[in-house]
Structures are given as C-alpha cells and as structure tokens.
Design a protein around this motif. Structure first.
Motif, mmCIF file in Angstrom:
data_model
loop_
_atom_site.group_PDB
_atom_site.id
_atom_site.type_symbol
_atom_site.label_atom_id
_atom_site.label_comp_id
_atom_site.label_asym_id
_atom_site.label_seq_id
_atom_site.Cartn_x
_atom_site.Cartn_y
_atom_site.Cartn_z
ATOM 1 N N ALA A 51 0.799 -1.240 0.000
ATOM 2 C CA ALA A 51 0.000 0.000 0.000
ATOM 3 C C ALA A 51 0.831 1.289 0.000
ATOM 4 O O ALA A 51 0.279 2.385 0.142
ATOM 5 C CB ALA A 51 -0.936 -0.009 1.209
ATOM 6 N N MET A 52 2.145 1.177 -0.186
ATOM 7 C CA MET A 52 3.001 2.361 -0.042
ATOM 8 C C MET A 52 2.806 3.421 -1.128
ATOM 9 O O MET A 52 3.157 4.590 -0.935
ATOM 10 C CB MET A 52 4.472 1.919 -0.007
ATOM 11 C CG MET A 52 5.421 2.969 0.528
ATOM 12 S SD MET A 52 7.135 2.436 0.446
ATOM 13 C CE MET A 52 7.560 2.914 -1.213
ATOM 14 N N LYS B 130 3.912 -2.450 9.903
ATOM 15 C CA LYS B 130 5.283 -2.296 10.405
ATOM 16 C C LYS B 130 5.347 -1.171 11.431
ATOM 17 O O LYS B 130 4.518 -0.251 11.409
ATOM 18 C CB LYS B 130 6.260 -1.959 9.266
ATOM 19 C CG LYS B 130 6.085 -2.793 8.027
ATOM 20 C CD LYS B 130 7.136 -2.479 6.965
ATOM 21 C CE LYS B 130 6.712 -3.032 5.620
ATOM 22 N NZ LYS B 130 5.725 -2.210 4.905
ATOM 23 N N SER C 93 12.405 -6.601 8.766
ATOM 24 C CA SER C 93 12.551 -5.966 7.450
ATOM 25 C C SER C 93 13.975 -5.439 7.290
ATOM 26 O O SER C 93 14.524 -4.822 8.211
ATOM 27 C CB SER C 93 11.545 -4.815 7.329
ATOM 28 O OG SER C 93 11.779 -4.082 6.151
ATOM 29 N N THR D 96 10.627 -0.491 -8.382
ATOM 30 C CA THR D 96 9.873 0.778 -8.409
ATOM 31 C C THR D 96 9.350 1.120 -9.812
ATOM 32 O O THR D 96 9.267 2.271 -10.198
ATOM 33 C CB THR D 96 10.681 1.979 -7.862
ATOM 34 O OG1 THR D 96 11.769 2.229 -8.739
ATOM 35 C CG2 THR D 96 11.186 1.774 -6.469
ATOM 36 N N SER E 265 -0.938 2.655 -7.512
ATOM 37 C CA SER E 265 -2.093 3.498 -7.192
ATOM 38 C C SER E 265 -3.107 3.437 -8.334
ATOM 39 O O SER E 265 -3.969 4.296 -8.448
ATOM 40 C CB SER E 265 -1.627 4.937 -6.955
ATOM 41 O OG SER E 265 -0.901 5.387 -8.088
ATOM 42 N N SER E 266 -2.960 2.410 -9.185
ATOM 43 C CA SER E 266 -3.828 2.297 -10.365
ATOM 44 C C SER E 266 -4.659 1.017 -10.281
ATOM 45 O O SER E 266 -4.111 -0.072 -10.059
ATOM 46 C CB SER E 266 -2.938 2.277 -11.625
ATOM 47 O OG SER E 266 -3.489 1.454 -12.619
HETATM 48 N N1 NAP Z 1 10.099 -2.876 4.085
HETATM 49 C C1 NAP Z 1 10.512 -1.814 3.456
HETATM 50 O O1 NAP Z 1 11.469 -1.156 3.867
HETATM 51 C C2 NAP Z 1 9.811 -1.388 2.207
HETATM 52 C C3 NAP Z 1 10.384 -0.430 1.363
HETATM 53 C C4 NAP Z 1 9.704 -0.078 0.194
HETATM 54 C C5 NAP Z 1 8.488 -0.692 -0.102
HETATM 55 N N2 NAP Z 1 7.936 -1.612 0.761
HETATM 56 C C6 NAP Z 1 6.672 -2.314 0.456
HETATM 57 O O2 NAP Z 1 6.824 -2.949 -0.801
HETATM 58 C C7 NAP Z 1 5.752 -2.565 -1.667
HETATM 59 C C8 NAP Z 1 6.212 -2.572 -3.096
HETATM 60 O O3 NAP Z 1 7.232 -1.609 -3.296
HETATM 61 P P1 NAP Z 1 6.989 -0.293 -4.152
HETATM 62 O O4 NAP Z 1 5.540 -0.034 -4.255
HETATM 63 O O5 NAP Z 1 7.828 0.771 -3.559
HETATM 64 O O6 NAP Z 1 7.680 -0.628 -5.532
HETATM 65 P P2 NAP Z 1 7.319 -1.625 -6.752
HETATM 66 O O7 NAP Z 1 6.175 -2.502 -6.392
HETATM 67 O O8 NAP Z 1 8.593 -2.260 -7.167
HETATM 68 O O9 NAP Z 1 6.926 -0.608 -7.903
HETATM 69 C C9 NAP Z 1 5.895 0.320 -7.759
HETATM 70 C C10 NAP Z 1 5.902 1.186 -9.004
HETATM 71 O O10 NAP Z 1 5.586 0.374 -10.121
HETATM 72 C C11 NAP Z 1 4.492 0.929 -10.847
HETATM 73 N N3 NAP Z 1 3.658 -0.215 -11.270
HETATM 74 C C12 NAP Z 1 3.062 -1.132 -10.494
HETATM 75 N N4 NAP Z 1 2.401 -2.045 -11.241
HETATM 76 C C13 NAP Z 1 2.595 -1.680 -12.535
HETATM 77 C C14 NAP Z 1 2.173 -2.226 -13.766
HETATM 78 N N5 NAP Z 1 1.434 -3.337 -13.822
HETATM 79 N N6 NAP Z 1 2.548 -1.587 -14.905
HETATM 80 C C15 NAP Z 1 3.300 -0.466 -14.871
HETATM 81 N N7 NAP Z 1 3.744 0.096 -13.714
HETATM 82 C C16 NAP Z 1 3.399 -0.509 -12.554
HETATM 83 C C17 NAP Z 1 3.763 1.822 -9.879
HETATM 84 O O11 NAP Z 1 3.177 2.911 -10.556
HETATM 85 P P3 NAP Z 1 1.568 3.073 -10.675
HETATM 86 O O12 NAP Z 1 1.098 3.553 -9.346
HETATM 87 O O13 NAP Z 1 1.410 4.043 -11.772
HETATM 88 O O14 NAP Z 1 1.029 1.708 -11.023
HETATM 89 C C18 NAP Z 1 4.889 2.306 -8.974
HETATM 90 O O15 NAP Z 1 5.508 3.446 -9.517
HETATM 91 C C19 NAP Z 1 5.339 -1.183 -1.147
HETATM 92 O O16 NAP Z 1 4.054 -0.827 -1.599
HETATM 93 C C20 NAP Z 1 5.443 -1.396 0.330
HETATM 94 O O17 NAP Z 1 4.277 -2.058 0.830
HETATM 95 C C21 NAP Z 1 8.596 -1.958 1.895
#
Ligand code: NAP
Length: 280
Positions: free
Chosen positions: A20-21, A85, A157, A209, A251-252
């Motif tokens: 959900a970040m 967390k 984490s 990302t 967020s889509s």
């Molecule tokens: N434990 C930690 O320290 C830590 C750190 C970072 C993140 N997290 C967790 O991990 C989760 C995932 O990481 P994240 O959200 O930062 O990065 P991610 O999942 O690697 O990538 C998210 C990015 O990808 C895009 N995206 C997602 N699905 C897509 C698709 N089907 N086609 C094209 N673009 C797409 C999103 O844009 P759109 O919104 O435009 O789709 C967003 O910009 C977070 O939501 C959070 O819950 C944990």
C-alpha cells in the motif's frame, strides 16, 4: 508452484499480495490526491483475490492504514491478512529515520491497530533495526505484545541472516521483508535462509519501483506469454521460491488487476533461466 502460503492453520494466503506504499501523497507523505481511488485500488485487489496486504504506520504517516481500514469496512466478508510495520519515523517527503525505543514501538503497534480498525495485528514487522537499541529491546518489546495477544506473528525488514538468527533467539520470526527483485538480488542469502526455514520472504520493490514494468529486456518473453513486462517480473519471483510473497505497489486499479493476473503465468524453465541471468 504453490499459489498459497501458510503462516499458520488460520492464515493461509494467496502468495501474490498488495503493497500500500504507493497510495499516500508524493514521497509517501500526506494524503492521496484521490482518496476514493486509493480505497478503490485496495477493494479492487481484494475483489481479484488478494488477501495479503502490506502497509506501515510510516506510509503517510498512517494514510495508507486509513485507506486499508476503509477498504476492509467495504469488504467485511473478505478474510484479509494485514501485515504492518513499526520502527521507521518520518520527517517529510522521502525522509525516513529508524527509531527503536521500546516505548515508541509499543505506541506505534497501538496506533497501527487504531488506524487499521483491528483488535490485533496478524503480522507485525520491525521496519528497521535501530542500531541505537539492542535487538533484545526492539524484538523483545514486540514479543511482549505478542504475549498480550496484540500481535499474532512477528517479522523483520531489511535484515541480514545473522540478524534473523539473533532475533529468533528472542521470539519466533515468521517473515523477512527485504529489497529483492529480478535485477536486484543482493539479498539472495537471506532468501535462501528464509526458504530453508519456511519463513515468508516478502520482497520490497518487486518491480524495481516500476523499472521492470518498462523493462525492455522483458518485452520478448512477455510477448510469448501475451503478458506485460511487470507480470513477467512477478511471475519470475513466484517461480523463484514458494516462500516469496510479492507485494507490488500501485495506485492504479488497472495495474492492480494486471499484477494479480501474473499468478496465472507459469514460466517455462528455459524462460526462467534467461530471466535469471538479468540478476545482479
Ligand atoms: N520494508 C521496506 O522497507 C519497504 C520499502 C519499500 C516498499 N515496501 C513495500 O513494498 C511494496 C512494493 O514496493 P513499491 O511499491 O515501492 O515498488 P514496486 O512494487 O517495485 O513498484 C511500484 C511502481 O511500479 C508501478 N507499477 C506497479 N504495477 C505496474 C504495472 N502493472 N505496470 C506499470 N507500472 C506498474 C507503480 O506505478 P503506478 O502507481 O502508476 O502503477 C509504482 O511506480 C510497497 O508498496 C510497500 O508495501 C517496503
């Protein structure tokens, strides 16, 4: 390939979850510019089979929890496991500082329950280990709250194998959430440890990302499966190990549906091996 993962007899979840970040404002700070859409992304995930959602007090702070709370209110019959967390504080957009004082961790567990509308947390992850406090103080406080029934399972984490082993001497650890994806395999040893010990491995940045969603290297293989590059990156994670629980963030509503469909892609061993070579 197993499509599900069991934390215990009551918590058997679909491995492809949702993170959900991406829902709060820019820099994971403040409210979403479209709160109704933020809630809709989560209900859409649930409607398409997601029953594992990752959030954190630090996302917003708290805005992602409030969107999750509203989505759960709208889908009361859905049996959703929420992982959250504590241990990271916020000073502004994109600013994060670990704080591990036991009183603070306790406060944040309480505030997570309050903002999520839950009477306990199924999976509480220590967001970061704070080097200013001992692991005994940090994991020990979470263990106390587990004894009190406020936390069901404890996870970590961004930790090393040695830190997991040290934490396991203080309390049972069921999961580890580290940065990991097709092109970033720095923590392969942590994944191997998780696999050998049946800990859930929850890779953050599963799409690097979004870089992997553009992924030119993935286009050819994606075309073979009539899929998008992001789906191939997720399918690779699902095949890499049955303990991996990807939590792609978006967020889509379109992307959330697309990402969940990745669980239906079974990569051939030959394609898995080609993709495997992209890792560093
Ligand atoms: N434990 C930690 O320290 C830590 C750190 C970072 C993140 N997290 C967790 O991990 C989760 C995932 O990481 P994240 O959200 O930062 O990065 P991610 O999942 O690697 O990538 C998210 C990015 O990808 C895009 N995206 C997602 N699905 C897509 C698709 N089907 N086609 C094209 N673009 C797409 C999103 O844009 P759109 O919104 O435009 O789709 C967003 O910009 C977070 O939501 C959070 O819950 C944990």
């Amino acid at each position: 390939m197993n499509k599900t993962f069991s934390f215990d007899k009551d918590l058997n979840i679909n491995r492809l979850g949702y993170g959900a970040m991406q829902l709060p404002g820019k820099g994971v700070w403040g409210p979403s510019s479209d709160p109704d859409n933020a809630v809709k992304v989560i209900t859409t995930a649930i409607d398409n089979g997601v029953n594992f959602i990752d959030t954190a007090d630090a996302y917003g702070p708290f805005y992602s929890n409030l969107y999750v709370k509203e989505a759960l209110k709208q889908r009361q019959d859905a049996n959703v496991m929420v992982a959250t967390k504590v241990g990271n504080t916020r000073q502004g957009p994109d600013l994060w500082t670990p704080v591990g004082t036991p009183a603070y961790l306790r406060q944040q567990v309480e505030l997570n329950m309050m903002t999520l509308g839950l009477d306990h947390i199924d999976l509480l992850q220590l967001h970061r280990v704070d080097p200013n406090y001992t692991l005994e103080e940090q994991v020990g406080e979470l263990a106390k709250m587990q004894q009190e029934g406020k936390i069901k399972h404890i996870g970590l984490s961004q930790v090393s194998v040695d830190e997991i082993k040290a934490a396991e001497k203080i309390a049972p650890i069921v999961s580890v959430q580290n940065r990991y994806n097709l092109i970033d395999r720095t923590d392969e040893d942590v994944l191997d440890y998780a696999e050998a010990n049946h800990l859930a491995f929850i890779p953050w940045f599963p799409l690097a990302t979004g870089e992997l969603a553009q992924g030119k290297e993935l286009q050819d293989i994606a075309a073979k499966y009539d899929a998008q590059p992001a789906q191939i990156a997720l399918a690779w994670l699902l095949k890499r190990s049955d303990v991996i629980l990807p939590i792609p963030g978006t967020s889509s509503t379109d992307h959330v549906v697309q990402n969940i469909k990745a669980q239906n892609i079974e990569l051939s061993q030959a394609d898995f091996d080609i993709l495997d070579k992209l890792g560093k």
